[in-house]
Design an enzyme around this catalytic site. Structure first.
Site, short mmCIF file in Angstrom:
data_model
loop_
_atom_site.label_atom_id
_atom_site.label_comp_id
_atom_site.label_asym_id
_atom_site.label_seq_id
_atom_site.Cartn_x
_atom_site.Cartn_y
_atom_site.Cartn_z
N ALA A 45 0.82 -1.20 0.00
CA ALA A 45 0.00 0.00 0.00
C ALA A 45 0.86 1.26 0.00
CB ALA A 45 -0.94 -0.01 1.20
N GLU A 141 5.73 -9.21 1.79
CA GLU A 141 4.86 -9.29 2.96
C GLU A 141 3.62 -10.15 2.70
OE1 GLU A 141 5.99 -5.29 5.51
OE2 GLU A 141 4.17 -5.25 4.29
N ASN A 185 17.46 -2.96 -0.09
CA ASN A 185 18.36 -2.04 0.61
C ASN A 185 19.68 -2.76 0.83
OD1 ASN A 185 18.16 -3.64 2.98
ND2 ASN A 185 16.53 -2.35 3.83
N LEU A 216 20.78 2.80 -0.19
CA LEU A 216 21.86 2.83 0.80
C LEU A 216 21.56 3.78 1.96
CD1 LEU A 216 24.80 3.02 -1.77
CD2 LEU A 216 23.91 0.96 -0.64
N GLY A 220 22.65 7.23 -0.11
CA GLY A 220 22.06 7.37 -1.43
C GLY A 220 21.60 6.06 -2.03
N ASP A 242 11.35 10.46 10.85
CA ASP A 242 10.72 9.14 10.78
C ASP A 242 11.04 8.54 9.41
OD1 ASP A 242 9.13 6.90 10.80
OD2 ASP A 242 7.29 7.93 11.40
N ALA A 245 8.76 3.84 5.70
CA ALA A 245 8.28 3.90 4.31
C ALA A 245 9.16 4.74 3.40
CB ALA A 245 6.84 4.39 4.23
N GLY A 247 11.91 3.77 1.97
CA GLY A 247 12.27 2.89 0.87
C GLY A 247 11.10 2.67 -0.08
N ASP A 248 9.89 2.57 0.46
CA ASP A 248 8.71 2.39 -0.39
C ASP A 248 8.45 3.65 -1.22
OD1 ASP A 248 8.27 -0.18 0.65
OD2 ASP A 248 7.12 0.65 2.34
N GLY A 283 4.96 9.11 9.93
CA GLY A 283 4.04 8.15 9.35
C GLY A 283 4.54 7.54 8.06
#
Length: 300
Positions: A45, A141, A185, A216, A220, A242, A245, A247-248, A283
């Protein structure tokens, strides 16, 4: 820039239950938190929302439970313009993720799959949604057999398949043979290849997939294609509050930029800008920037 690309995401959707602390407690230790938030998430999502917010037409394929979380998770995707006609409702509870964010913005996560664990493969009608798209985004997941089913469908339909191999686990050959772009990653790349050095890991990964985008963190990202030279793009220097997410956000934004005709390096810079904005907000889906915000940052 070309018209909005059509992207499908086959993946997880969770409710993130996020506790903020100055430091993560050790085993058997209790600490006092500084804040709590309940935020829609799940790697699938998250990537869907990220791609939609930076300009793609996105369809999400997955499952939620019959509980109140399921209703909220579905509504969140709809609010971000994601097509949820392929989001099934199954008996039981929705997936949840218990997330602890420390004072440096780092996080540790426990995922309880719930309805995500009931997805066993590509359902009737999913192939029609995937067909003709600019990309199919996958993560780990969902049950492995479901991910393999989706990857094969994408390959058979000629749709570029992106795989984020998280949470890290052994990747079967039948999955890797259907992947066009692997997006790990540095920790996942090391787990897959046994190589701690990112360039060595990149070389090893290109022996099993044709294209790799290796993130990374603060260093970067690194991109490679078979027969080409590696490209490194540094991260933007910001104060992270925070990293959930990030990476997403990077993956979804990169896929959209590539689908719109940007080369790998330009797409990496676009994705880096998007991720840098997301880590300055709390978030998961709630932290993701719009295309206008990303373009303004790049122009600035």
């Amino acid at each position: 820039m070309s018209a909005a690309p059509r992207i499908s995401v086959f993946g997880s959707v969770n409710m993130d239950l996020v506790a903020y602390v100055d430091r993560v407690p050790g085993s058997g230790e209790t600490v006092t938190g500084t804040a709590f938030r309940q935020v829609p998430g799940g790697k699938g999502a998250n990537q869907a929302v990220a791609a939609a917010r930076v300009g793609a037409e996105v369809a999400f394929l997955g499952a939620v439970g019959e509980d109140a979380f399921g209703e909220e998770l579905r509504a969140n995707l709809v609010d971000h313009g994601v097509d949820v006609s392929g989001l099934r409702t199954v008996p039981g509870v929705s997936g949840v993720a218990h997330i602890v964010v420390d004072g440096d913005g780092g996080n540790s996560i426990i995922v309880v799959p719930g309805a995500n664990g009931e997805v066993t493969g590509v359902a009737e009608g999913d192939a029609a949604t995937i067909e003709g798209g600019a990309a199919l985004l996958l993560q780990l997941e969902l049950p492995m057999k479901a991910v393999v089913s989706a990857a094969r469908t994408g390959r058979d339909l000629g749709v570029p398949v992106y795989l984020t191999p998280a949470p890290a686990r052994e990747l079967p050959d039948e999955l890797l043979s259907a992947v066009d772009v692997l997006v790990p990653n540095q920790h996942e790349a090391a787990a897959i290849t046994g190589r701690e050095d990112p360039y060595e890991a990149l070389t090893a990964l290109l022996e099993i997939v044709p294209e790799v985008l290796l993130t990374l963190g603060g260093d970067g990202s690194l991109h490679g294609r078979r027969g080409g030279e590696p490209v490194h793009v540094p991260a933007r220097r910001v104060k992270a509050v925070d990293t959930t997410a990030a990476g997403d956000t990077f993956c979804g934004s990169f896929a959209v930029a590539r689908a719109q005709g940007r080369g790998p390096e330009e797409a990496m810079r676009f994705a880096a800008a998007a991720a840098s904005l997301s880590v300055q907000r709390h978030g998961a889906s709630s932290s993701m920037p719009t295309r206008d915000e990303v373009e303004a940052l790049l122009e600035g």
